[in-house]
Design a protein around this motif. Structure first.
Motif, short mmCIF file in Angstrom:
data_model
loop_
_atom_site.label_atom_id
_atom_site.label_comp_id
_atom_site.label_asym_id
_atom_site.label_seq_id
_atom_site.Cartn_x
_atom_site.Cartn_y
_atom_site.Cartn_z
N TYR A 156 0.82 -1.23 0.00
CA TYR A 156 0.00 0.00 0.00
C TYR A 156 0.85 1.28 0.00
CZ TYR A 156 -3.89 -3.07 1.16
OH TYR A 156 -4.84 -4.04 1.13
N ALA A 157 2.18 1.08 -0.08
CA ALA A 157 3.05 2.25 0.07
C ALA A 157 2.65 3.40 -0.83
CB ALA A 157 4.49 1.85 -0.20
N SER A 158 2.26 3.07 -2.06
CA SER A 158 1.98 4.15 -3.01
C SER A 158 0.76 4.98 -2.58
CB SER A 158 1.77 3.59 -4.40
OG SER A 158 0.65 2.73 -4.37
N LEU A 159 -0.13 4.35 -1.80
CA LEU A 159 -1.29 5.10 -1.31
C LEU A 159 -0.86 6.29 -0.46
CD1 LEU A 159 -3.91 2.56 0.10
CD2 LEU A 159 -4.17 4.11 -1.84
N PHE A 160 0.24 6.06 0.25
CA PHE A 160 0.64 7.03 1.27
C PHE A 160 1.60 8.10 0.76
CE2 PHE A 160 -0.45 3.11 3.65
CZ PHE A 160 -1.46 3.63 4.44
N LYS A 161 1.80 8.13 -0.53
CA LYS A 161 2.70 9.14 -1.09
C LYS A 161 2.15 10.55 -0.85
CE LYS A 161 4.28 6.96 -5.13
NZ LYS A 161 4.24 7.00 -6.59
N THR A 162 3.03 11.46 -0.46
CA THR A 162 2.62 12.86 -0.33
C THR A 162 3.70 13.75 -0.91
OG1 THR A 162 3.73 13.31 1.74
CG2 THR A 162 1.55 12.32 1.90
N SER A 163 3.43 15.01 -0.88
CA SER A 163 4.42 15.97 -1.39
C SER A 163 5.71 15.94 -0.57
CB SER A 163 3.84 17.39 -1.36
OG SER A 163 3.51 17.75 -0.02
N GLU A 164 5.62 15.36 0.63
CA GLU A 164 6.78 15.39 1.53
C GLU A 164 7.63 14.14 1.46
OE1 GLU A 164 6.96 18.44 3.36
OE2 GLU A 164 5.44 18.63 1.79
N SER A 165 7.08 13.07 0.86
CA SER A 165 7.73 11.78 1.09
C SER A 165 8.65 11.35 -0.05
CB SER A 165 6.66 10.71 1.34
OG SER A 165 5.80 10.64 0.23
N GLY A 166 8.84 12.22 -0.98
CA GLY A 166 9.84 11.95 -2.03
C GLY A 166 9.61 10.65 -2.77
N GLY A 167 8.36 10.38 -3.18
CA GLY A 167 8.08 9.22 -4.01
C GLY A 167 7.82 7.95 -3.23
N LYS A 168 8.16 7.92 -1.94
CA LYS A 168 7.86 6.75 -1.13
C LYS A 168 6.54 6.98 -0.40
CE LYS A 168 12.72 5.77 -0.34
NZ LYS A 168 13.75 5.58 0.68
N GLY A 169 6.15 5.96 0.39
CA GLY A 169 4.99 6.17 1.25
C GLY A 169 5.40 7.02 2.44
N GLN A 170 4.46 7.79 2.96
CA GLN A 170 4.78 8.65 4.10
C GLN A 170 4.38 7.98 5.40
OE1 GLN A 170 3.90 13.07 4.47
NE2 GLN A 170 2.24 12.21 5.68
N LEU A 171 5.32 7.93 6.34
CA LEU A 171 5.00 7.52 7.71
C LEU A 171 5.14 8.76 8.57
CD1 LEU A 171 4.50 5.43 9.95
CD2 LEU A 171 6.97 5.07 10.05
N VAL C 408 -3.14 23.59 -4.37
CA VAL C 408 -2.14 24.66 -4.37
C VAL C 408 -0.84 24.16 -3.74
CG1 VAL C 408 -1.55 26.89 -3.33
CG2 VAL C 408 -3.81 26.54 -4.33
N LYS C 409 -1.01 23.47 -2.61
CA LYS C 409 0.16 22.95 -1.91
C LYS C 409 0.97 22.04 -2.83
CE LYS C 409 0.00 19.13 0.11
NZ LYS C 409 -0.50 18.01 0.90
N ASN C 410 0.27 21.10 -3.50
CA ASN C 410 0.99 20.16 -4.34
C ASN C 410 1.67 20.86 -5.50
OD1 ASN C 410 0.46 17.92 -2.83
ND2 ASN C 410 -1.50 17.51 -3.84
N LEU C 411 0.98 21.85 -6.07
CA LEU C 411 1.54 22.57 -7.21
C LEU C 411 2.82 23.27 -6.81
CD1 LEU C 411 0.77 23.32 -10.16
CD2 LEU C 411 0.01 25.51 -9.21
N LEU C 412 2.75 24.05 -5.72
CA LEU C 412 3.92 24.82 -5.32
C LEU C 412 5.03 23.93 -4.78
CD1 LEU C 412 2.34 28.03 -3.82
CD2 LEU C 412 3.99 27.91 -5.68
N THR C 413 4.64 22.87 -4.06
CA THR C 413 5.68 22.00 -3.50
C THR C 413 6.40 21.27 -4.62
OG1 THR C 413 4.27 21.68 -1.59
CG2 THR C 413 6.13 20.20 -1.82
N ASN C 414 5.61 20.70 -5.55
CA ASN C 414 6.26 19.93 -6.61
C ASN C 414 6.92 20.83 -7.65
OD1 ASN C 414 5.53 17.49 -5.45
ND2 ASN C 414 3.49 17.55 -6.40
N GLY C 415 6.30 21.98 -7.87
CA GLY C 415 6.82 22.84 -8.94
C GLY C 415 8.00 23.69 -8.51
N LEU C 416 8.01 24.09 -7.25
CA LEU C 416 9.02 25.06 -6.84
C LEU C 416 9.92 24.52 -5.72
CD1 LEU C 416 10.02 27.97 -7.22
CD2 LEU C 416 8.33 28.69 -5.53
N LEU C 417 9.25 24.09 -4.66
CA LEU C 417 10.02 23.74 -3.46
C LEU C 417 10.86 22.49 -3.66
CD1 LEU C 417 10.67 24.35 -0.54
CD2 LEU C 417 8.63 23.11 0.14
#
Lengths: 327, 352, 666
Positions: A156-171, C408-417
């Motif tokens: 399920y790792a891909s479910l947990f991907k976010t802008s912060e997790s750099g392509g992995k799942g986020q814990l 917005v968050k995803n756009l700016l995070t992925n596009g800029l940050l």
């Protein structure tokens, strides 16, 4: 300048008016209705109880009840100090804190203040059992029943991907007060996850709340007893079971967190003082349900800590009686 | 044209003892300034080789008691630095400054302060008034810091306020006054201390022309009334000629010429000064001494008599209306004669 | 945005060679990143420590342990602590806590309101007095009278002491260049070092209680007092000083009669800034048991009770606005009295003072004697209404905007940050190091390059290179957003008085509302992410930038604007060709202040998911074994601040030199 005369008159009128008000005033005078000064004869025997208040609701529930009983039944003067754990423990050595009434582990602090400095001593368990682990929101456990087994997490790792997790799942890790092994766990269990630090309990709870509300996938570090669990019953993910010593080397840890026996710590000075409050702190134990109930009074019913404690004490006279020093 | 022997236009003779003597004064800004003293290098070479700027170079002069002594030069010529060196608001690098024979440069801090409090006072280009004090409180400032009792200092302050024509404005604040009025406050403040020497650092250059003329007349009037020695810095030649008993001209920190106005105009020391004074209407500055000639043998010598220090402009009417040469005499002795020809040459010729 | 970049890097565009060089450096960086991605990145896990961190921890422990034997603590610190405790307790006894055997403080709500209003009237003006009365009554209405008074007591004590320390030091710094040079870096340090780093150690020195809270507040509030006083003393017209000297004034006389009176107005601005700084510590000081509104905010945060937090935050904002307006009015009054001559003769003024004080005394007596004037009537409590409204608003915003804000968050995070961050963190440290030094040299000067090299070397030594780079990326992105807002809103405010009137209170609120209050709603909107941290920083920093840009726009000479209009410039041309370029100094100041404010939010960012240095500091405050790392992270934040400040300053100097036709090399 011309209005200064009228200004003068105005001032005079005001002063005169105030004078009238003074005479005519039929309000109660300060002191007439004053509450009786706190503490009767027994206050001498108890003295002051300095309670550290660590910043979470469960702790506050413990402290509220202990403080309430100390004040009402023992006639102590209770001083509550809002402090983070680290600072609270420092207070043992400076003599400003008598008791910490819910402690989660903190072996480093125990070593420093109990073993090395000898300014603090343990006052036994609170009766609460602490559980730490990885949790998901209920909707996820329903939709993906096998997610509660760590072996399926990579699926399920891909479910947990976010802008912060750099392509992995986020814990999502939470309050920095808790010592976590999560980075090591992810590595040693070969999970395709990245630990992201939410940075505070507030952030963690908000994230779980939104996860449930918006049905967005989220897995994160959490613990019980915690008031939020009575709002949203998070589901624990089972990691490889804890065995004694499996977490000895922090870098190689690959098992679940140990169950915690939450305990109470008091200053050496307080323990030796012979204060009845010490006996109270030492005898105090209750269950997770008890604590959750008081926590619920505070968070959901918006009672003050004192009101919540009063209500619980009134409903549980027997438990309270058992804590009181036998005289 | 013959250069006459030096005689002053002023009533003060050469025999009046100097109140202030400056000898070999240097002010060098920059690192290791004292090593630069005595240099012959020009401005740019000096800057390049040592990083220093010599604002005042080897300047010597003396000022007589009661004299109005003007220091004139373009901006950057070092005149403002020079005047600040006199009371060591800027510390000179080398040289002597004798005030009534006392060496100002040797004074310790206390004596220097006494000197500033009692003997020399300064009027500044930008007034330097205290914005938070009213006119009267500004005027008493100097007296206040030297510890004059409150009552006495206000009596004195009211006196000088009257003297400079500020009566009625005592409780106004500086920013409620025009520039000219503010400078009157500055003047009153300097006068209040009753100093021996008044220093003026371009006091009127921030004022508009009309006010400037009015203030110049005010200074002349005050000079007549109180008779102070004044050292007056300006970049304005006409102001220098109008006020100065003597004028010192500076360029690049160096003294170019010292002399009475008519000497400066009539006998410029070099091309720099000549260029400077070229626009001055000579008839307004030069005296008869500068244009008189020896009488021709056949000339009648019974015409009107005038002194040698009469300014040409003032002699025009007499000379032009006389039908014979005007005699220029001093103490009964005949120095020369002037006719309409000489007058017209000056007025028409301008240069020459 | 374009004009800002144009202004800040104006030199680069002006000197084409320099621009090309910078491009070349950036290209090399990009290439290096592509080839060497992931090598030598100096990553360090959340719980990992370097030997330096451990020895810092041990050092701190050693200090702890010597506390009971070291005479420095036993005598010096102890007496300071006693004095501070007494001072705060005394003020609390007057206005906030039951005292002298009475169940209520000496002055009840009516007395305090009367006294504060009287002070506002006597030193400020009628409008300020009215605002003061309304503000104080509103504390009672919000149901937070006692908490507000506790905060006020602590703030005022800290402010008075800060001024007692800061003004003399400021005067000294104003008179002595050497001391000024000495003290400036110390002040930089005090202002950029995150409070969390020294909060726990402070309680060891000054114990838990008012003394520690006062010292923590003072550390943050003294620097503006010193800086602004020094500035005021320095800017006294040299003409006036010279005039004083020429009259034979001694240094002391010149200070007393010339410098201090002429710097008075500026010093009051310093007082104002000191008050704002002190108040901004109200919430953080609550972490070590400082009494007052901050506690209410923190308590509410534990249960995510946005309404209660907002209610208390609102009281803090009101207090800030009241104190700001009163001190500003007092400062203007100095100016006005000077201009208009004394408004009143001393006799009339005395009468006025006596009248006002008389009324105050009566009110004070009433509040001392009668319960109704001592305790704010509980019936008049609109706190619950405010709480419910704030709760509802928070829930509504979170529920209805989350889709949009997430996008917005995803756009700016992925596009800029993310690209920027991965460039900074993915490249080998020595490459980033070299690129940074080269850029500092090209946009600034050799000194800036040296400062950059030294600063980055310290980051490497601190063992927090990668965390620093993550924080740097977020900081720069936040600063860019702050400046975009600053320019757009600032221009609008600078050109329209109506916009100014409407926006100013909003900006004041943004600046003074404790970040903890709005953490929950923005967490709801953006999740625990770096972007949330950026938003929090922007909320806090944008008001300053906006105000400074607006100020700059307003100061553009009307003649110039008129001239441009007369040659037919359109509004857009007027803004882009005249007003913005001429307001450049205001914008530079906005950028540098914005940056400092953004940096001061790094720690708050750590609480909402920014990770990196902010999290290190927070964790160091929370976990014993991480305190050395927390200290190192605090130092790293200071270093980032100093390096960015020096580079920006050098770039500005160069731009100024170029703009004035001078040789930028000089």
């Amino acid at each position: 300048m011309t209005n200064s005369r009228s200004g003068k008159i105005r001032v005079l009128v005001l002063v005169a008016g105030m004078g009238l008000l003074l005479n005519a005033c039929a309000g109660a005078k300060v002191g007439e209705t004053a509450a009786p000064a706190a503490g009767g004869g027994s206050a001498k025997a108890c003295g002051t109880l300095n309670l550290a208040i660590n910043p979470w609701v469960g702790y506050e529930a413990n402290a509220a009840v202990i403080g309430y009983v100390a004040e009402k039944n023992l006639g102590c003067k209770v001083v509550k100090k809002d402090l983070k754990e680290e600072v609270a423990w420092q207070g043992f050595s400076t003599g400003e804190v008598d008791a910490v009434v819910e402690n989660w582990g903190h072996d480093d602090l125990k070593k420093k203040y109990i073993d090395d400095q000898k300014t603090a001593v343990s006052a036994g368990p609170t009766g609460n059992k602490g559980v730490i682990g990885w949790y998901v929101a209920p909707w996820m456990a329903e939709k993906y029943p096998d997610i509660t087994d760590w072996n399926n997490l990579n699926k399920y790792a891909s479910l947990f991907k976010t802008s912060e997790s750099g392509g992995k799942g986020q814990l999502l890790d939470g309050d920095p007060s808790f010592v976590t092994n999560d980075e090591a766990l992810v590595k040693n269990l070969k999970l395709d996850f990245k630990v992201v630090y939410a940075g505070s309990e507030t952030a963690l709870i908000t994230a779980f709340r939104q996860s449930q509300k918006q049905q967005t996938p989220l897995i994160g570090y959490f613990y019980e007893p915690q008031w939020f669990l009575s709002e949203l019953k998070l589901v624990k993910v089972n990691l490889p079971a804890y065995k004694d010593g499996c977490d000895a080397d922090a870098a190689k840890v690959a098992c679940d967190y140990p169950p915690y026996e939450l305990d109470k710590i008091v200053s050496k000075k307080f323990a030796d003082s012979g204060s009845p409050a010490y006996d109270l702190v030492k005898n105090f134990t209750w269950t997770n349900d008890d604590q959750n109930l008081v926590a619920k009074y505070i968070t959901e019913d918006k009672m003050t800590a004192e009101e919540a404690a009063a209500k619980w004490v009134a409903d549980n006279p027997d438990k309270v009686k058992a804590w009181l020093p036998k005289s | 044209m013959t250069v006459p022997s030096l005689t002053e236009r002023t009533p003060l003779g050469t025999e009046t003892p100097p109140i202030l003597e400056v000898k070999g004064l240097w002010k060098v800004f920059g690192p290791k300034a004292d090593r630069v003293v005595g240099t012959a290098l020009g401005r740019t070479e000096l800057k390049e080789q040592t990083g220093c700027v010599a604002a005042v170079r080897d300047v010597s002069f003396s000022v007589r008691r009661g004299e109005v002594f003007v220091v004139m030069g373009l901006s950057g010529s070092g005149k403002s630095t020079l005047v600040r060196c006199l009371t060591r608001l800027i510390e000179p690098t080398a040289g002597e400054i004798l005030l009534d024979g006392d060496d100002v440069r040797k004074a310790d801090e206390k004596r220097l302060r006494e000197l500033r409090r009692h003997r020399m006072a300064m009027v500044f280009q930008h007034f330097g008034l205290l914005p938070h004090r009213c006119v009267l409180d500004n005027v008493v400032f100097g007296l206040e810091i030297r510890g004059v009792p409150k009552q006495d200092r206000y009596v004195r302050a009211r006196e000088v306020v009257g003297l400079v024509g500020l009566t009625g404005f005592e409780s106004s604040y500086p920013d409620q006054l025009s520039g000219g009025m503010q400078q009157r406050v500055g003047l009153a403040r300097a006068l209040a201390a009753d100093p021996e020497v008044l220093l003026f650092d371009e006091p009127f250059s921030a004022l508009d022309p009309l006010i400037r003329r009015e203030m110049q007349n005010e200074v002349i009037r005050l000079h007549h009334e109180v008779g102070k020695t004044m050292i007056f810095i300006t970049h304005d030649l006409s102001e220098a000629l109008k006020l100065g008993d003597r004028i010192l001209i500076m360029r690049d920190g160096e003294l170019v010429q010292v002399g009475t106005p008519d000497e400066v105009v009539g006998a410029p020391a070099d091309d720099y000064v000549r260029d400077f004074v070229s626009d001055v209407p000579r008839s307004h500055v030069l005296t008869l001494r500068w244009i008189m000639r020896e009488a021709l043998p056949d000339e009648p010598l019974d015409g009107p008599e005038l002194g040698p220090d009469v300014v040409i402009r003032d002699a025009v009417h007499t000379v032009m209306s006389a039908d014979r040469p005007v005699r220029v005499t001093q103490d009964g002795a005949l120095l020369g004669v002037v006719t309409s020809a000489e007058i017209l040459e000056v007025i028409a010729g301008g240069q020459s | 945005m374009a004009p800002v970049v144009g202004a800040v890097t104006g030199v680069a565009t002006r000197l084409r060679v320099r621009g090309l060089l910078i491009l070349a450096v950036l290209a090399i960086w990009g290439l290096g990143w592509a080839l060497l991605n992931g090598r030598d990145t100096l990553a360090l896990g959340g719980a990992e420590l370097t030997p330096l961190h451990s020895s810092l921890s041990e050092g701190m422990d050693a200090v702890d342990d010597s506390r009971n034997s070291n005479p420095f603590f036993l005598y010096f610190i102890n007496y300071i602590r006693l004095f501070l405790d007494e001072a705060v307790t005394f003020v609390q006894a007057l206005i906030s806590q039951p005292s002298f055997g009475r169940p209520v403080p000496v002055l009840g709500w009516l007395g305090v309101t009367g006294l504060a209003t009287a002070i506002a009237l006597l030193y400020g003006n009628r409008k300020a007095a009215l605002l003061t009365a309304a503000g104080l009554v509103s504390f009672g209405l919000l149901g937070l009278w006692q908490e507000s008074m506790d905060t006020l007591a602590l703030t005022l004590t800290a402010v008075v002491l800060s001024l007692a320390v800061g003004i003399p030091l400021g005067v000294w710094a104003g008179m002595s260049d050497r001391f000024h040079r000495l003290v400036t870096p110390v002040l930089d340090f005090m202002q950029t070092m995150p409070t969390f780093v020294y909060l726990a150690p402070l309680t060891l020195f000054f114990l838990i209680g008012p003394a520690s809270a006062t010292v923590a507040t003072m550390i943050y509030a003294v620097p503006p007092a010193i800086r602004i006083t020094a500035h005021g003393i320095r800017q006294v017209s040299p003409d006036t000083l010279e005039a004083g000297a020429s009259l034979g004034a001694t240094t002391a006389q010149s200070l007393r009669h010339v410098r201090l009176p002429m710097a008075k107005q500026t010093i009051i601005v310093g007082v104002n800034q000191t008050i704002m700084a002190a108040l901004s510590m109200a919430t953080i000081a609550a972490l070590i048991d400082a009494p007052g509104l901050g506690k209410t905010v923190l308590k509410a945060l534990q249960t995510l009770d946005v309404g209660t937090a907002f209610n208390a935050g609102l009281a803090i904002v009101i207090m800030a606005v009241v104190l700001d307006r009163v001190t500003s009015a007092a400062s203007r009054r100095v100016e006005a009295e000077r201009r208009a001559g004394r408004l009143l003769t001393p006799g009339r003024r005395r009468l006025q003072v006596a009248g006002v004080l008389g009324v105050t005394a009566v009110l004070g007596y009433l509040s001392y004697t009668y319960v109704w004037a001592a305790e704010f009537p509980a019936q008049a409590n609109i706190g619950p209404v405010v709480r419910r409204a704030a709760d509802a608003a928070s829930v509504w915003v979170q529920d209805s905007l989350v889709g949009f804000t997430g996008a917005v968050k995803n756009l700016l995070t992925n596009g800029l940050l993310n690209p920027f961050e991965s460039l900074l963190t993915g490249s080998p440290w020595w490459l980033v190091f070299a690129v940074a030094v080269a850029v500092a040299l090209l946009v600034g000067n050799a000194r800036a390059a040296l400062a950059t090299a030294a600063g980055l070397a310290v980051l490497v030594l601190l063992g927090l290179w990668q965390d620093s780079m993550v924080t740097l990326a977020s900081t720069l992105v936040a600063t860019i957003l702050v400046m975009m807002l600053g320019v757009v809103v600032g221009v609008w405010m600078g050109r329209s008085d109506r916009a100014d009137t409407v926006l100013r209170p909003v900006l004041d609120a943004g600046q003074t509302m404790p970040a903890f209050v709005y953490l929950v709603p923005i967490l709801g909107l953006f999740g625990p992410t770096r972007f949330t941290a950026i938003i929090a920083a922007v909320v806090f920093a944008a008001p300053v930038a906006i105000k400074l840009v607006a100020e700059g726009i307003r100061r553009v000479s009307p003649t110039t604007v008129e001239a441009a209009t007369s040659v037919g410039a359109s509004t857009w041309q007027l803004i882009s060709k005249v007003q913005l370029p001429m307001a450049r100094s205001g914008m530079t100041l906005a950028a540098s202040q914005g940056l400092i404010y953004v940096l001061s939010m790094v720690v708050v960012g750590g609480l909402v998911g920014a990770g990196a240095l902010g999290y290190d500091v927070v964790a160091g405050f929370s976990q014993h074994q991480l305190r050395g790392k927390g200290l190192a992270a605090g130092l790293a934040i200071v270093v980032l601040g100093i390096v960015l400040d020096r580079v920006m300053r050098a770039a500005t100097e160069r731009a100024d030199a170029a703009a004035h036709g001078g040789q930028p090399h000089k």
